[in-house]
Design a protein around this motif. Structure first.
Motif, mmCIF file in Angstrom:
data_model
loop_
_atom_site.group_PDB
_atom_site.id
_atom_site.type_symbol
_atom_site.label_atom_id
_atom_site.label_comp_id
_atom_site.label_asym_id
_atom_site.label_seq_id
_atom_site.Cartn_x
_atom_site.Cartn_y
_atom_site.Cartn_z
ATOM 1 N N GLN A 158 0.543 -0.891 -0.203
ATOM 2 C CA GLN A 158 -0.282 -0.093 -0.184
ATOM 3 C C GLN A 158 0.912 1.279 -0.245
ATOM 4 N N PRO B 49 -4.722 5.441 4.027
ATOM 5 C CA PRO B 49 -5.909 5.627 3.499
ATOM 6 C C PRO B 49 -7.152 7.052 4.464
ATOM 7 N N ARG C 230 0.813 4.290 16.651
ATOM 8 C CA ARG C 230 -1.235 4.203 16.277
ATOM 9 C C ARG C 230 -1.134 4.461 17.643
ATOM 10 N N PRO D 47 -9.449 -1.833 10.391
ATOM 11 C CA PRO D 47 -8.100 -2.977 9.080
ATOM 12 C C PRO D 47 -7.018 -1.926 8.451
ATOM 13 N N SER D 48 -7.896 -1.248 7.526
ATOM 14 C CA SER D 48 -6.965 -0.226 6.727
ATOM 15 C C SER D 48 -5.980 0.983 7.652
ATOM 16 N N GLY D 49 -6.008 1.302 8.448
ATOM 17 C CA GLY D 49 -6.210 2.059 9.429
ATOM 18 C C GLY D 49 -4.499 1.294 9.898
ATOM 19 N N THR D 50 -4.731 -0.291 10.912
ATOM 20 C CA THR D 50 -3.926 -1.049 11.367
ATOM 21 C C THR D 50 -2.637 -1.570 10.276
ATOM 22 N N ALA D 51 -3.299 -1.924 8.733
ATOM 23 C CA ALA D 51 -2.458 -2.071 8.107
ATOM 24 C C ALA D 51 -1.342 -1.145 7.519
ATOM 25 N N TRP D 52 -1.521 0.056 7.973
ATOM 26 C CA TRP D 52 -0.794 1.074 7.279
ATOM 27 C C TRP D 52 0.299 0.938 8.343
ATOM 28 N N ARG E 58 2.558 -1.725 7.656
ATOM 29 C CA ARG E 58 3.738 -2.056 6.369
ATOM 30 C C ARG E 58 5.186 -2.271 6.641
#
Length: 211
Positions: free
Chosen positions: A60, A64, A150, A200-205, A208
């Motif tokens: 990514q 997001p 985070r 989930p999108s924030g956690t993945a960011w 990464r």
């Protein structure tokens, strides 16, 4: 003597069939497929986490949208906190002047009250200045921060939302619309700042890989 006699040693030699490849079509040998690596593009294996490889999971590259919104809110909150800190410093300076004037006039009780107000103003200004620095740091670190940023953002946003709810209930008790608008905006900002790194999108960011 006949030249057509096959037993005649002086006759023309018998006609031999032409060698293969001289005017007669021959069966071509089966085509051999070209070996890989000699002028033919090869399919690269997919490596997850790297863009541009077929079959791989592209990393990514963009933040997001919800995190971008939370980042903007952090910068807006920091601006409000800086303005609040400057305002309280100004109040503290005025209170200090009042205290000096009260001392000159002999009003000791007024002087003590002014000194207390000045001290409270300075403390609140320092707290708001520290919170503004934290808001700016979190917003800046959204680009390359990890799990520490985070978690800190989630806790910070949750505390801000709780504080906004407290002031919202106070404003509702007063019955004044102006006392409700600002705490309501604070609750909205705090909620988005809390939710954005937790989805989930924030956690993945924040999880990464970085190279």
């Amino acid at each position: 003597m006949s030249y057509g006699d096959p037993n005649n040693p002086y006759g023309q030699p018998p006609q031999q069939p032409p060698a293969p490849g001289y005017g007669y079509p021959q069966h071509a040998p089966p085509a051999v497929p070209p070996q890989q690596g000699y002028g033919y593009p090869q399919q690269q294996p997919g490596y997850p986490g790297y863009p541009g490889y077929p079959g791989g999971n592209p990393m990514q590259q963009t933040m997001p949208g919800l995190l971008v919104t939370a980042r903007v809110f952090l910068f807006i909150i920091s601006a409000v906190q800086i303005l609040g800190a400057l305002g309280y410093l100004y109040v503290a300076a005025i209170a200090n002047d009042v205290s000096d004037s009260a001392d000159d006039l002999g009003f000791s009780s007024s002087s003590d009250f002014a000194d207390t107000a000045a001290g409270i103003g300075i403390v609140v200004a320092l707290i708001l200045g520290g919170l503004a620095a934290l808001s700016i740091t979190l917003g800046v670190k959204f680009g390359n921060g990890g799990q520490g940023i985070r978690v800190t953002t989630i806790v910070y946003g949750a505390l801000g939302a709780v504080a906004g709810l407290i002031f919202l209930f106070i404003g509702l008790d007063t019955g004044m619309a102006t006392a409700v608008v600002f705490p309501l905006l604070w609750v909205v900002f705090g909620t988005i700042i809390t939710v954005a790194p937790a989805v989930p999108s924030g956690t993945a960011w924040f999880a990464r890989p970085r190279y």
